[in-house]
Design an enzyme around this catalytic site. Structure first.
Site, short mmCIF file in Angstrom:
data_model
loop_
_atom_site.label_atom_id
_atom_site.label_comp_id
_atom_site.label_asym_id
_atom_site.label_seq_id
_atom_site.Cartn_x
_atom_site.Cartn_y
_atom_site.Cartn_z
N SER A 1 0.73 -1.13 0.01
CA SER A 1 0.03 -0.06 0.10
C SER A 1 0.87 1.35 0.13
CB SER A 1 -0.96 0.09 1.14
OG SER A 1 -0.15 0.28 2.26
N TYR B 1 -2.53 0.54 -3.53
CA TYR B 1 -3.62 1.01 -2.98
C TYR B 1 -3.48 2.07 -2.17
CZ TYR B 1 -3.14 -2.47 0.43
OH TYR B 1 -2.54 -3.42 1.24
#
Length: 119
Positions: free
Chosen positions: A25, A58
């Site tokens: 992430s 993400y």
């Protein structure tokens, strides 16, 4: 027909942390997520201004007001601390939506704090 269009961009944010052993992430200061309307878990594209590397991951929420831009997991190999990044999201839009849509372009200061929006 739908086209994939730029939805939001955080421009020239500085990498503040990198953790190769985190699960993945990109942590982004909550103020910047809100300004750009990027949701936790949303796919983001990152462009490293310093070395030209382009990659996707993400978004996760960083501490509000921290200026955090943290690259985690494999993404940590794509930039060094202090590298400048462009963080983008894209989405499908019809020609009718495109005619009236303006992407959110967020500018940051040298500490990655919100500095304004493109008019």
């Amino acid at each position: 027909m739908q086209r994939i269009m730029l939805r939001a961009k955080i421009h020239r944010a500085k990498v503040t942390q990198a953790d190769l052993h985190y699960e993945g992430s990109c942590g982004i200061d909550a103020d910047l997520l809100e300004a750009a309307d990027i949701k936790v878990g949303e796919k983001i594209e990152l462009y490293n201004i310093n070395n030209g590397e382009r990659f996707s991951t993400y978004a996760i929420q960083g501490a509000r007001g921290s200026g955090e831009i943290s690259l985690n997991g494999a993404a940590a190999r794509c930039a060094h601390l202090g590298d400048l990044m462009i963080i983008c999201t894209y989405g499908p839009m019809t020609d009718e939506e495109i005619a009236t849509y303006t992407p959110k372009i967020v500018f940051v200061d040298e500490d990655n704090h919100f500095a304004g929006m493109k008019k």
